[in-house]
Design a protein around this motif. Structure first.
Motif, short mmCIF file in Angstrom:
data_model
loop_
_atom_site.label_atom_id
_atom_site.label_comp_id
_atom_site.label_asym_id
_atom_site.label_seq_id
_atom_site.Cartn_x
_atom_site.Cartn_y
_atom_site.Cartn_z
N ALA A 1 0.84 -1.21 0.00
CA ALA A 1 0.00 0.00 0.00
C ALA A 1 0.87 1.26 0.00
CB ALA A 1 -0.93 0.00 1.21
N ASP A 2 2.03 1.19 0.67
CA ASP A 2 2.95 2.33 0.69
C ASP A 2 3.63 2.49 -0.67
OD1 ASP A 2 2.35 2.66 3.38
OD2 ASP A 2 3.97 1.33 4.03
N ILE A 3 3.92 1.37 -1.32
CA ILE A 3 4.50 1.42 -2.66
C ILE A 3 3.50 2.05 -3.63
CG2 ILE A 3 5.38 0.04 -4.59
CD1 ILE A 3 6.36 -2.00 -2.54
N ALA A 4 2.23 1.69 -3.47
CA ALA A 4 1.19 2.28 -4.32
C ALA A 4 1.12 3.78 -4.13
CB ALA A 4 -0.16 1.64 -4.00
N GLU A 5 1.29 4.24 -2.89
CA GLU A 5 1.28 5.67 -2.61
C GLU A 5 2.42 6.38 -3.35
OE1 GLU A 5 1.43 8.70 1.26
OE2 GLU A 5 1.15 6.54 1.55
N LEU B 1 9.19 -4.90 -9.63
CA LEU B 1 8.81 -5.66 -8.44
C LEU B 1 8.51 -7.11 -8.78
CD1 LEU B 1 6.37 -3.02 -6.92
CD2 LEU B 1 8.61 -3.64 -5.99
N ASP B 2 8.63 -7.99 -7.78
CA ASP B 2 8.25 -9.39 -8.01
C ASP B 2 6.74 -9.47 -8.19
OD1 ASP B 2 6.82 -10.35 -5.39
OD2 ASP B 2 8.58 -9.25 -4.70
N SER B 3 6.29 -10.53 -8.82
CA SER B 3 4.91 -10.62 -9.27
C SER B 3 3.89 -10.51 -8.13
CB SER B 3 4.70 -11.95 -10.01
OG SER B 3 3.44 -11.96 -10.65
N GLU B 4 4.18 -11.12 -6.98
CA GLU B 4 3.24 -11.10 -5.87
C GLU B 4 3.05 -9.68 -5.35
OE1 GLU B 4 2.60 -13.00 -1.40
OE2 GLU B 4 4.22 -13.74 -2.70
N LYS B 5 4.15 -8.94 -5.19
CA LYS B 5 4.06 -7.58 -4.67
C LYS B 5 3.45 -6.64 -5.71
CE LYS B 5 6.47 -5.17 -1.11
NZ LYS B 5 7.60 -5.31 -0.18
N THR B 6 3.73 -6.90 -6.98
CA THR B 6 3.16 -6.07 -8.04
C THR B 6 1.65 -6.18 -8.06
OG1 THR B 6 5.12 -6.33 -9.43
CG2 THR B 6 3.10 -5.67 -10.52
N SER B 7 1.14 -7.40 -7.97
CA SER B 7 -0.30 -7.62 -8.04
C SER B 7 -1.01 -6.93 -6.87
CB SER B 7 -0.62 -9.12 -8.05
OG SER B 7 -0.04 -9.75 -6.93
N ASP B 8 -0.46 -7.06 -5.67
CA ASP B 8 -1.07 -6.39 -4.52
C ASP B 8 -1.01 -4.88 -4.66
OD1 ASP B 8 -1.76 -8.72 -3.15
OD2 ASP B 8 0.21 -8.90 -2.22
N THR B 9 0.09 -4.38 -5.18
CA THR B 9 0.26 -2.93 -5.36
C THR B 9 -0.77 -2.38 -6.35
OG1 THR B 9 2.63 -3.08 -4.90
CG2 THR B 9 1.87 -1.11 -6.04
N LEU B 10 -1.04 -3.13 -7.42
CA LEU B 10 -2.01 -2.70 -8.42
C LEU B 10 -3.39 -2.46 -7.81
CD1 LEU B 10 -1.12 -4.96 -11.50
CD2 LEU B 10 -0.97 -2.47 -11.39
N THR B 11 -3.76 -3.28 -6.85
CA THR B 11 -5.09 -3.14 -6.25
C THR B 11 -5.22 -1.88 -5.41
OG1 THR B 11 -4.51 -4.42 -4.25
CG2 THR B 11 -5.33 -5.66 -6.15
N GLU B 12 -4.09 -1.32 -4.96
CA GLU B 12 -4.11 -0.16 -4.08
C GLU B 12 -3.94 1.16 -4.83
OE1 GLU B 12 -4.72 -0.15 -0.85
OE2 GLU B 12 -4.94 -2.33 -0.78
N VAL C 1 -4.58 6.02 -12.26
CA VAL C 1 -3.16 5.62 -12.37
C VAL C 1 -3.08 4.18 -12.83
CG1 VAL C 1 -1.01 5.24 -11.11
CG2 VAL C 1 -2.39 7.27 -10.63
N ARG C 2 -3.87 3.30 -12.20
CA ARG C 2 -3.85 1.89 -12.59
C ARG C 2 -4.27 1.71 -14.04
NH1 ARG C 2 -6.58 -0.16 -8.61
NH2 ARG C 2 -8.62 0.10 -9.56
N GLU C 3 -5.26 2.47 -14.47
CA GLU C 3 -5.74 2.37 -15.85
C GLU C 3 -4.63 2.71 -16.84
OE1 GLU C 3 -9.20 4.35 -18.73
OE2 GLU C 3 -9.17 4.76 -16.58
N ARG C 4 -3.86 3.76 -16.54
CA ARG C 4 -2.77 4.15 -17.45
C ARG C 4 -1.65 3.12 -17.45
NH1 ARG C 4 -3.54 9.32 -15.03
NH2 ARG C 4 -1.57 9.11 -13.89
N GLU D 1 0.06 -11.13 -13.38
CA GLU D 1 -0.25 -10.45 -12.12
C GLU D 1 -1.57 -10.95 -11.53
OE1 GLU D 1 2.05 -8.92 -10.95
OE2 GLU D 1 3.25 -8.47 -12.72
N LEU D 2 -2.55 -11.23 -12.40
CA LEU D 2 -3.85 -11.69 -11.93
C LEU D 2 -3.78 -13.05 -11.25
CD1 LEU D 2 -6.25 -10.62 -14.85
CD2 LEU D 2 -5.64 -9.39 -12.78
#
Length: 451
Positions: free
Chosen positions: A36-40, A57-68, A73-76, A89-90
């Motif tokens: 969540a901090d990485i997403a910020e 980032l590794d795939s697990e952290k990337t996927s969680d970051t995308l949700t936050e 931003v995520r759309e772009r 990622e899914l």
């Protein structure tokens, strides 16, 4: 744990490391942060920098970051990722989060991404979730859960639970189903651990279990989970078959989004907007109610114009017009805000007549108190003639009671008609009470003063 706070120094350091392509130092910093901090951080970067970090980032952290990430931003970023990269990622996400992300893609892109998901069962679950309205229980639920058959014995149950738990991030409850997958109840972990391995689950499970149906509204789900303090709730289809579960983190998002929407509606903003949206989108969201307020002001002005002759004789009445309007608006907003809150949390029950009667009494008490103060200030402070001071106070009492009743009735009326009662607060109530308040004020003045 000290809460993370994004500083300008850290953001500048991240941008510098990206420019230098210093991946080792970047990963060292990012691996110590919550997703969540990485997403910020990513929300503050430009598109090129944000995409670079996501791919690093590794795939697990990337996927969680995308949700936050912020939606825009995520759309772009998703537009900058290939279908295979998105599919990878899914795979790391629970089905509900994966469905939320893929729902933002175009139809053509959805099909392409789904075709690249290697786990076909995971892909099938995502496709199923996409069928439901996003504001329904089906749109909120995840397919990952732990369920056991009532006909299994405890030993078989434990073996199956171990296999299922591998795909579940957090096990909140163990649900019991029959051979047709219909929800029968829930299983206590304590009973499972203290019961003979040969005992059948049907002999130890708890038949009482709260649940929701796939087409239930998200707000209703939130109300049930809040009322019974549930961390998770099972979801069944129209036939009673267990199809998923909703966890508290999803409900917190629903409550926050609903609160934000109601707050904006109460402020007279007709669309879901944020401070960073472009000027055109913000204008479209704010202008309609401003125009309504403008016409309301013109309506009040036309009422005053109709009493122009009387104003020449009793010009002092004009001094108290702002008082009448502001008091009416404030009382109406207070009443409607309380009613909207009560409708949202389900505490408003009973007949509307009783609610209006209660508001009438409350309005009368407030009106007498306020008008008494106004009379003292008007008559002894402004040296307004006695009869005119009485006129102002009688009008003020009437206006306050009227505003309280309107502020109570309109939200309940809208709710019974299936409309969002939050739209009744703010500019709508203020404008209607402005017009009615001025009309009542001069009508009572005419009756008492005889002009």
């Amino acid at each position: 744990m000290t809460p993370f706070k994004l500083s300008d120094e850290l953001l500048e350091q991240i941008e510098q490391l990206i420019e230098e392509r210093n991946n080792s130092t970047l990963l060292q910093i990012l691996n110590e942060l919550h997703y969540a901090d990485i997403a910020e951080i990513i929300n503050e970067l430009n598109l090129e920098e944000a995409t670079y970090l996501i791919k690093l980032l590794d795939s697990e952290k990337t996927s969680d970051t995308l949700t936050e990430l912020d939606d825009d931003v995520r759309e772009r970023i998703l537009k900058n990722l290939s279908a295979q990269e998105i599919a990878d990622e899914l795979l790391e996400l629970d089905t509900d989060d994966a469905a939320d992300i893929i729902a933002e893609l175009s139809e053509e892109r959805k099909k392409e991404v789904i075709s690249h998901i290697e786990d076909k069962e995971h892909a099938k679950d995502i496709v199923e979730l996409l069928r439901y309205d996003e504001n329904s229980a089906g749109g909120l639920m995840a397919k990952e859960l732990v369920k056991v058959n009532e006909n299994w014995n405890v030993l078989t149950c434990v073996k199956e639970m171990r296999l299922q738990a591998e795909h579940v991030t957090r096990v909140h409850s163990i649900y019991v189903v029959d051979d047709d997958e219909k929800l029968k109840g829930r299983l206590s972990l304590k009973d499972l651990l203290t019961t003979s391995t040969k005992t059948h689950i049907r002999d130890v499970y708890i038949p009482k279990v709260d649940y929701v149906i796939v087409n239930d509204k998200a707000e209703d789900v939130a109300r049930v989970m809040s009322k019974y303090d549930l961390e998770a709730i099972p979801v069944v289809d129209e036939s009673g078959r267990l199809v998923g579960r909703i966890t508290i983190d999803d409900i917190v998002d629903v409550i926050r989004e609903e609160a934000e929407k109601d707050y904006q509606l109460a402020a007279g903003i007709t669309q879901d907007v944020e401070a960073d949206d472009n000027v055109w989108k913000l204008t479209k969201a704010r202008l309609p109610w401003l125009l309504i307020g403008m016409f309301g002001g013109l309506g009040a002005a036309s009422i005053i114009e109709g009493f122009e002759t009387a104003m020449e004789k009793y010009v002092v009445l004009l001094i108290f017009v702002p008082l009448i309007q502001s008091t009416a608006g404030n009382v109406g907003i207070q009443s409607s805000a309380i009613v909207v809150q009560g409708l949202a949390n389900g505490t408003i029950k009973g007949k509307i007549f009783h609610r209006l009667l209660k508001e009438f009494v409350l309005g009368l008490i407030n009106a007498i108190g306020i008008s008494s103060i106004v009379f003292l200030i008007s008559h002894f402070g402004f040296h307004t003639p006695y009869l005119i001071s009485v006129t102002i106070c009688v009008a003020l009492i009437t206006v306050i009671i009227n505003a309280a009743l309107i502020g109570t009735f309109i939200p309940i009326f809208l709710d019974k008609r299936g409309m969002d009662p939050a739209v009744s607060t703010g500019p709508f109530i203020t404008t209607s009470n402005d017009i009615l308040g001025v009309f009542i004020y001069f009508l009572i003045a005419k009756l008492i003063l005889g002009f």
